[in-house]
Design an enzyme around this catalytic site. Structure first.
Site, PDB file in Angstrom:
ATOM      1  N   TYR A  67      17.719  10.455   1.134  1.00 49.41           N
ATOM      2  CA  TYR A  67      17.813   9.010   1.312  1.00 49.41           C
ATOM      3  C   TYR A  67      16.580   8.385   0.677  1.00 49.41           C
ATOM      4  CZ  TYR A  67      21.364   9.931   4.939  1.00 49.41           C
ATOM      5  OH  TYR A  67      22.477  10.350   5.638  1.00 49.41           O
ATOM      6  N   PRO A 224      33.162  -2.342   6.221  1.00 45.98           N
ATOM      7  CA  PRO A 224      33.220  -2.468   7.681  1.00 45.98           C
ATOM      8  C   PRO A 224      34.642  -2.614   8.200  1.00 45.98           C
ATOM      9  CG  PRO A 224      31.461  -3.828   6.783  1.00 45.98           C
ATOM     10  CD  PRO A 224      32.237  -3.298   5.610  1.00 45.98           C
TER      11      PRO A 224
END
Length: 297
Positions: A67, A224
Site C-alpha cells: 500500500y 460503494p
C-alpha cells in the site's frame, strides 16, 4: 453519540490464531494516496485516524507494505509505535506495485522474503503477527492454481520466527484446503459484502473450523453499495446504509472480522458505531435478498 469503545465490545471478539481481537477493526489501505499509491494529501489526518481508531478500542489493523508502497506501514509506525500490547497488525505479501500504480504478482521466494522483511522494517517489528498470502493468479478475483510453492516459503519464514501466523487472501475454497494441508491457516481474506456473496459456503465451513473470515470491500470498495432496500432499512433504524451493511456482516457469521477503511475520523466513528446496531430478524431477511444472482460479483 454512543461511546465507540462500548460499541466495539458489543460486537464481541473472535480468535485470530492465538490472539483474540474485536470483530470490528480497521483497514489501513485508504491511508495512502489516490489509487493506494504515493503519500496521502494530508499525513496528519492519516495519523489522527489511526490514533482515533486505537483510542476507540480497535485492536486489529489490516495493512500491507504494497500500500503506497511502504507509505501505509510507515504511517502506522509513526502514529502508533510502540504498539499497545493487545494490538494485532495483519499484513499481506504476494503482490508489488509497478511505477504506473499497477498491481503485479510477487510470488517468488525472493519476492516473498523481501516483502516480509520490508513489512518488519517499516512497521518496526521483530515478528509479524499475521501475514496473509495474497494470491495473484487473477488480480480481479480468486482463480484456481496451486499455492504450495509460495505458501511453503511463508511457512519457512514462520519457522524462522519472522511470521507468527499465516492467512490467505483472494483464494478459492480449494486453495484454502490446499493451504491447510501445508500450514495452519488462521484467516481468509476475500471480497465479500451484502451484495456480493460468492463465499457464503466458504464462510460457514471456516466457521466450523474456527477460522476467521475477513471480508475486504465490506462496503463495496471503489463502487460503494447502492440499494433501495438497504437505504430503506437504514432509514427505519435511524442508521446510515453503511452502518447497516456492516451490522449485517457482523450478524452473518460469528467468525467474520471487519476491517472497514477510511481516511476520515468522522467516518471512522460512524463505522465503529455499527458494532452497536442491532438488526431485527425482519431487516435481516430483507437484506439477505439484496445478493446478486448466484452470490457472484
Amino acid at each position: 453519540m454512543t461511546d465507540p469503545l462500548t460499541d466495539l465490545d458489543r460486537a464481541g471478539s473472535y480468535a485470530l490464531g492465538d490472539r483474540r481481537v474485536k470483530r470490528l477493526g480497521y483497514g489501513a489501505m485508504q491511508l495512502a494516496g489516490p489509487h493506494v499509491f504515493g503519500p496521502p494529501k494530508d499525513r496528519n489526518r492519516a495519523l489522527a485516524v489511526l490514533r482515533a481508531a486505537v483510542a476507540g478500542g480497535v485492536n486489529h489493523i489490516d495493512t500491507s507494505d504494497f500500500y503506497g508502497p511502504h507509505v501505509t506501514n510507515q504511517i502506522i509506525r509513526e502514529a502508533l509505535h510502540p504498539y499497545p500490547d493487545d494490538l494485532v497488525i495483519v499484513t499481506k505479501v504476494g503482490a508489488k506495485r509497478g511505477a504506473d500504480a499497477s498491481w503485479n504478482p510477487a510470488f517468488s521466494a525472493e519476492d516473498l522474503t523481501r516483502a516480509v522483511h520490508d513489512n518488519l522494517r517499516h512497521l518496526g517489528l521483530d515478528a509479524l503477527d499475521v501475514v496473509n498470502l495474497r494470491v495473484m493468479f487473477d488480480v480481479h478475483g480468486p482463480a484456481e492454481g496451486s499455492i504450495e510453492a509460495p505458501l511453503t516459503v511463508l511457512a519457512d519464514l514462520q519457522r524462522q520466527g519472522l511470521v507468527r501466523r499465516i492467512g490467505l487472501s483472494n483464494v478459492t475454497a480449494q486453495q484454502v484446503a490446499e493451504g491447510r494441508s501445508i500450514a495452519e491457516i488462521v484467516c481468509v481474506q476475500n471480497a465479500y459484502n451484502l451484495a456480493h456473496r460468492a463465499d457464503d459456503a466458504l464462510i460457514d465451513a471456516l466457521a466450523d473450523a474456527g477460522i476467521a473470515y475477513v471480508p475486504f470491500f465490506p462496503l463495496g470498495g471503489f463502487s460503494p453499495l447502492q440499494s433501495t432496500t438497504l437505504s430503506e432499512v437504514a432509514r427505519r433504524l435511524g442508521a446510515t446504509p453503511m452502518q447497516v451493511a456492516l451490522a449485517w456482516l457482523l450478524r452473518r457469521a460469528p467468525n467474520i472480522l471487519l476491517i472497514p477503511g477510511t481516511s476520515s475520523v468522522e467516518h471512522l466513528h460512524e463505522n465503529m458505531a455499527a458494532a452497536g446496531l442491532t438488526l431485527p430478524d425482519a431487516a435481516m431477511a430483507e437484506l439477505d435478498r439484496i445478493a446478486t444472482p448466484a452470490g457472484g460479483g
